[in-house]
Design a protein around this motif. Sequence first.
Motif, PDB file in Angstrom:
ATOM      1  N   ALA A  25      99.497   9.776  -4.687  1.00 20.23           N
ATOM      2  CA  ALA A  25      98.479   9.754  -3.630  1.00 20.23           C
ATOM      3  C   ALA A  25      97.549   8.558  -3.832  1.00 20.23           C
ATOM      4  O   ALA A  25      97.483   7.970  -4.914  1.00 20.23           O
ATOM      5  CB  ALA A  25      97.692  11.056  -3.651  1.00 20.23           C
ATOM      6  N   GLU A  28      91.812   4.466  -5.010  1.00 18.32           N
ATOM      7  CA  GLU A  28      91.181   3.153  -4.899  1.00 18.32           C
ATOM      8  C   GLU A  28      91.156   2.527  -6.288  1.00 18.32           C
ATOM      9  O   GLU A  28      90.583   3.091  -7.213  1.00 18.32           O
ATOM     10  CB  GLU A  28      89.767   3.359  -4.378  1.00 18.32           C
ATOM     11  CG  GLU A  28      89.007   2.102  -4.210  1.00 18.32           C
ATOM     12  CD  GLU A  28      87.571   2.401  -3.814  1.00 18.32           C
ATOM     13  OE1 GLU A  28      87.316   3.459  -3.225  1.00 18.32           O
ATOM     14  OE2 GLU A  28      86.716   1.572  -4.120  1.00 18.32           O
ATOM     15  N   MET A 268      87.918  17.287  -2.909  1.00 20.86           N
ATOM     16  CA  MET A 268      89.155  16.663  -3.425  1.00 20.86           C
ATOM     17  C   MET A 268      89.152  16.616  -4.944  1.00 20.86           C
ATOM     18  O   MET A 268      90.183  16.417  -5.573  1.00 20.86           O
ATOM     19  CB  MET A 268      89.390  15.278  -2.798  1.00 20.86           C
ATOM     20  CG  MET A 268      88.421  14.189  -3.168  1.00 20.86           C
ATOM     21  SD  MET A 268      86.733  14.576  -2.683  1.00 20.86           S
ATOM     22  CE  MET A 268      86.325  13.284  -1.555  1.00 20.86           C
ATOM     23  N   THR A 302      97.625  17.276  -1.322  1.00 17.40           N
ATOM     24  CA  THR A 302      97.280  16.644  -2.595  1.00 17.40           C
ATOM     25  C   THR A 302      96.030  17.306  -3.139  1.00 17.40           C
ATOM     26  O   THR A 302      95.123  17.630  -2.381  1.00 17.40           O
ATOM     27  CB  THR A 302      96.975  15.143  -2.362  1.00 17.40           C
ATOM     28  OG1 THR A 302      98.129  14.532  -1.799  1.00 17.40           O
ATOM     29  CG2 THR A 302      96.616  14.431  -3.671  1.00 17.40           C
ATOM     30  N   VAL A 305      97.268  19.155  -8.623  1.00 16.44           N
ATOM     31  CA  VAL A 305      98.638  19.457  -9.112  1.00 16.44           C
ATOM     32  C   VAL A 305      98.890  18.697 -10.416  1.00 16.44           C
ATOM     33  O   VAL A 305      98.739  17.477 -10.480  1.00 16.44           O
ATOM     34  CB  VAL A 305      99.704  19.075  -8.057  1.00 16.44           C
ATOM     35  CG1 VAL A 305     101.104  19.332  -8.597  1.00 16.44           C
ATOM     36  CG2 VAL A 305      99.475  19.851  -6.765  1.00 16.44           C
ATOM     37  N   GLY A 323     101.433  15.597  -3.235  1.00 16.14           N
ATOM     38  CA  GLY A 323     100.764  14.409  -3.747  1.00 16.14           C
ATOM     39  C   GLY A 323     100.137  14.646  -5.111  1.00 16.14           C
ATOM     40  O   GLY A 323      99.626  15.733  -5.387  1.00 16.14           O
ATOM     41  N   ALA A 325      97.483  12.481  -7.783  1.00 21.37           N
ATOM     42  CA  ALA A 325      96.693  11.261  -7.995  1.00 21.37           C
ATOM     43  C   ALA A 325      96.304  11.167  -9.472  1.00 21.37           C
ATOM     44  O   ALA A 325      96.965  10.483 -10.252  1.00 21.37           O
ATOM     45  CB  ALA A 325      95.470  11.255  -7.081  1.00 21.37           C
ATOM     46  N   ARG A 326      95.260  11.917  -9.863  1.00 22.12           N
ATOM     47  CA  ARG A 326      94.710  11.729 -11.218  1.00 22.12           C
ATOM     48  C   ARG A 326      95.744  11.919 -12.323  1.00 22.12           C
ATOM     49  O   ARG A 326      95.738  11.176 -13.309  1.00 22.12           O
ATOM     50  CB  ARG A 326      93.516  12.674 -11.408  1.00 22.12           C
ATOM     51  CG  ARG A 326      92.317  12.260 -10.554  1.00 22.12           C
ATOM     52  CD  ARG A 326      91.246  13.318 -10.521  1.00 22.12           C
ATOM     53  NE  ARG A 326      91.711  14.556  -9.884  1.00 22.12           N
ATOM     54  CZ  ARG A 326      90.978  15.647  -9.740  1.00 22.12           C
ATOM     55  NH1 ARG A 326      89.741  15.660 -10.202  1.00 22.12           N
ATOM     56  NH2 ARG A 326      91.472  16.714  -9.144  1.00 22.12           N
ATOM     57  N   ILE A 348      94.162  16.298 -16.031  1.00 26.69           N
ATOM     58  CA  ILE A 348      93.076  15.824 -15.178  1.00 26.69           C
ATOM     59  C   ILE A 348      91.803  15.951 -16.013  1.00 26.69           C
ATOM     60  O   ILE A 348      91.531  17.029 -16.545  1.00 26.69           O
ATOM     61  CB  ILE A 348      92.966  16.684 -13.895  1.00 26.69           C
ATOM     62  CG1 ILE A 348      94.179  16.434 -12.980  1.00 26.69           C
ATOM     63  CG2 ILE A 348      91.667  16.406 -13.161  1.00 26.69           C
ATOM     64  CD1 ILE A 348      94.170  17.230 -11.686  1.00 26.69           C
ATOM     65  N   MET A 364      85.709   9.826 -12.092  1.00 23.33           N
ATOM     66  CA  MET A 364      86.291   8.673 -11.393  1.00 23.33           C
ATOM     67  C   MET A 364      86.375   7.464 -12.328  1.00 23.33           C
ATOM     68  O   MET A 364      87.361   6.728 -12.338  1.00 23.33           O
ATOM     69  CB  MET A 364      85.425   8.287 -10.178  1.00 23.33           C
ATOM     70  CG  MET A 364      85.336   9.323  -9.105  1.00 23.33           C
ATOM     71  SD  MET A 364      86.899   9.590  -8.267  1.00 23.33           S
ATOM     72  CE  MET A 364      86.842   8.321  -7.024  1.00 23.33           C
TER      73      MET A 364
HETATM   74  C1  LIG Z   1      89.785   6.980  -8.889  1.00 22.61           C
HETATM   75  C2  LIG Z   1      90.153   7.669  -7.598  1.00 22.61           C
HETATM   76  C3  LIG Z   1      90.214   6.934  -6.421  1.00 22.61           C
HETATM   77  C4  LIG Z   1      90.584   7.559  -5.222  1.00 22.61           C
HETATM   78  N1  LIG Z   1      90.711   6.793  -4.111  1.00 22.61           N
HETATM   79  C5  LIG Z   1      91.208   7.350  -2.977  1.00 22.61           C
HETATM   80  C6  LIG Z   1      91.505   6.547  -1.853  1.00 22.61           C
HETATM   81  O1  LIG Z   1      91.366   5.315  -1.868  1.00 22.61           O
HETATM   82  N2  LIG Z   1      91.972   7.183  -0.752  1.00 22.61           N
HETATM   83  C7  LIG Z   1      92.180   8.521  -0.698  1.00 22.61           C
HETATM   84  O2  LIG Z   1      92.622   9.040   0.314  1.00 22.61           O
HETATM   85  N3  LIG Z   1      91.928   9.309  -1.760  1.00 22.61           N
HETATM   86  C8  LIG Z   1      91.469   8.743  -2.894  1.00 22.61           C
HETATM   87  N4  LIG Z   1      91.274   9.532  -3.992  1.00 22.61           N
HETATM   88  C9  LIG Z   1      91.572  10.966  -3.898  1.00 22.61           C
HETATM   89  C10 LIG Z   1      93.017  11.262  -4.260  1.00 22.61           C
HETATM   90  O3  LIG Z   1      93.942  10.703  -3.349  1.00 22.61           O
HETATM   91  C11 LIG Z   1      93.275  12.771  -4.267  1.00 22.61           C
HETATM   92  O4  LIG Z   1      93.091  13.276  -2.956  1.00 22.61           O
HETATM   93  C12 LIG Z   1      92.359  13.524  -5.239  1.00 22.61           C
HETATM   94  O5  LIG Z   1      92.206  12.810  -6.464  1.00 22.61           O
HETATM   95  C13 LIG Z   1      92.916  14.905  -5.564  1.00 22.61           C
HETATM   96  O6  LIG Z   1      94.212  14.823  -6.078  1.00 22.61           O
HETATM   97  P1  LIG Z   1      94.535  14.976  -7.661  1.00 22.61           P
HETATM   98  O7  LIG Z   1      93.975  16.293  -8.078  1.00 22.61           O
HETATM   99  O8  LIG Z   1      96.035  14.908  -7.750  1.00 22.61           O
HETATM  100  O9  LIG Z   1      93.853  13.844  -8.355  1.00 22.61           O
HETATM  101  C14 LIG Z   1      90.879   8.944  -5.195  1.00 22.61           C
HETATM  102  C15 LIG Z   1      90.803   9.675  -6.377  1.00 22.61           C
HETATM  103  C16 LIG Z   1      90.450   9.056  -7.563  1.00 22.61           C
HETATM  104  C17 LIG Z   1      90.408   9.879  -8.821  1.00 22.61           C
END
Ligand SMILES: Cc1cc2nc3c(=O)[nH]c(=O)nc-3n(C[C@H](O)[C@H](O)[C@H](O)COP(=O)(O)O)c2cc1C
Length: 413
Positions: A25, A28, A268, A302, A305, A323, A325-326, A348, A364
Amino acid sequence: MTQSSVFSPFTLPCGRVLKNRIVKAAMEENLATAEQTPGAQLRTLYQSWAQGGAGLLITGNVMVDRLAMTGPAGVVLENEAHLNDFKRWAKAAQTHDAQIWMQINHPGRQVFAKLGGKSVSPSDVAIDIGKHSALFVRPKPLTESEILDVIARFVNTAKLAEKAGFDGVQIHGAHGYLLAQFLSPLTNKRNDKWGGTLENRARILIEIIKGVREQVGPSFAVAVKLNSADFQRGGFDIDDAEQVVAMLHGLGVDVVELSGGSYESPAMQGRTADQRTLAREAYFIDFAKRIAEKSAIPIMTTGGVTRLATAEMVLSHQVELVGLARALAFNPSLPNQWLKTPALEGSIPQVHWKDKTMGALAVMAIIKRNLRRLSRNKVPAGGLSPIWTLLIDQFRTHRLTKRYRKRILLEKR
Ligand SMILES: Cc1cc2nc3c(=O)[nH]c(=O)nc-3n(C[C@H](O)[C@H](O)[C@H](O)COP(=O)(O)O)c2cc1C
């Protein structure tokens, strides 16, 4: 052992086939060059995710306007001046059969005051995060012609992404950024055709999708990231999300990714301002399940997970893509490792400070520090000190903010 459905291919409505259901996912990165373009660090980072086995990599948000940024080292794509850098970025990610989508975004009012540039929104509603609210300025309401300019910018960036060889774009309509500000009745107080009813509040998103679809080829994927709810009293809620997804039918949308929250209510990250509880893992699964039942557009979700079993659970509810991300910032190879070791758990970071806003910023900062490590071919580090990492992050942001203000803001005057 039967192979998990997580590793089965998925054919998108546009015809492209993803090799599996795991999506990196958007995160940034804040790793752009001084020209706000993707350079060697971003190429290395995306190569490591491609090598790690995710079928689809969604970039961190790429800005459609260099004067409206979510961070000082964000990537901007407004014209063809640096298209070769974007071509090289896409190529680096498209190894190991991975595909890459560019997430395109406009922050609206979520622009840090210190960064400067434009802070605009449907209405002049300031961000309220208690004692930290002064981090942001009160936004200026967009005029009709400025709204049309925003639409044209999204369409133009999507067209350029296709030209650069990306496999698709994801339009960011979540997390309290400009398009989510239009969708939410808390931030959209307009009484023209861009505000009021949900249909009017969704108009900008719909116009962007239509414009993008018109300008890109039929096999180019067009996706949307949407909040399942704002998690704020009186905000955009699940019923609204369901109706917006229904409005997207017939517009050629390949995937709707469901997330939630904003800077005011960081759902999120698993924490909400209205005290509603989210699932402990796969935060938005209940919402995604409800929408997936009725939606002909493939749904992805997302948030939270870290385990293969959770990813499988998500996919067992008619959700097509999952999705992460972290967890992929700590271990980009988690998808490949799950093939051999299904019980392997991703991680995470948790920071339990009394000041929840600072705690969220520390999480972050830890993630971004690991993205920087990956971008320099170093292995991610566990156990980073939250306070120290936050200080490093603030120092770095200060330095990059000076660079951005000097090169981008001043040159325009
Ligand atoms: C450092 C960082 C930057 C993020 N930047 C974006 C971004 O640019 N666009 C976006 O839609 N979500 C962004 N997110 C949110 C993630 O896409 C995601 O929705 C959120 O971290 C939850 O998912 P996870 O539990 O798998 O991390 C960012 C998350 C983190 C930790």
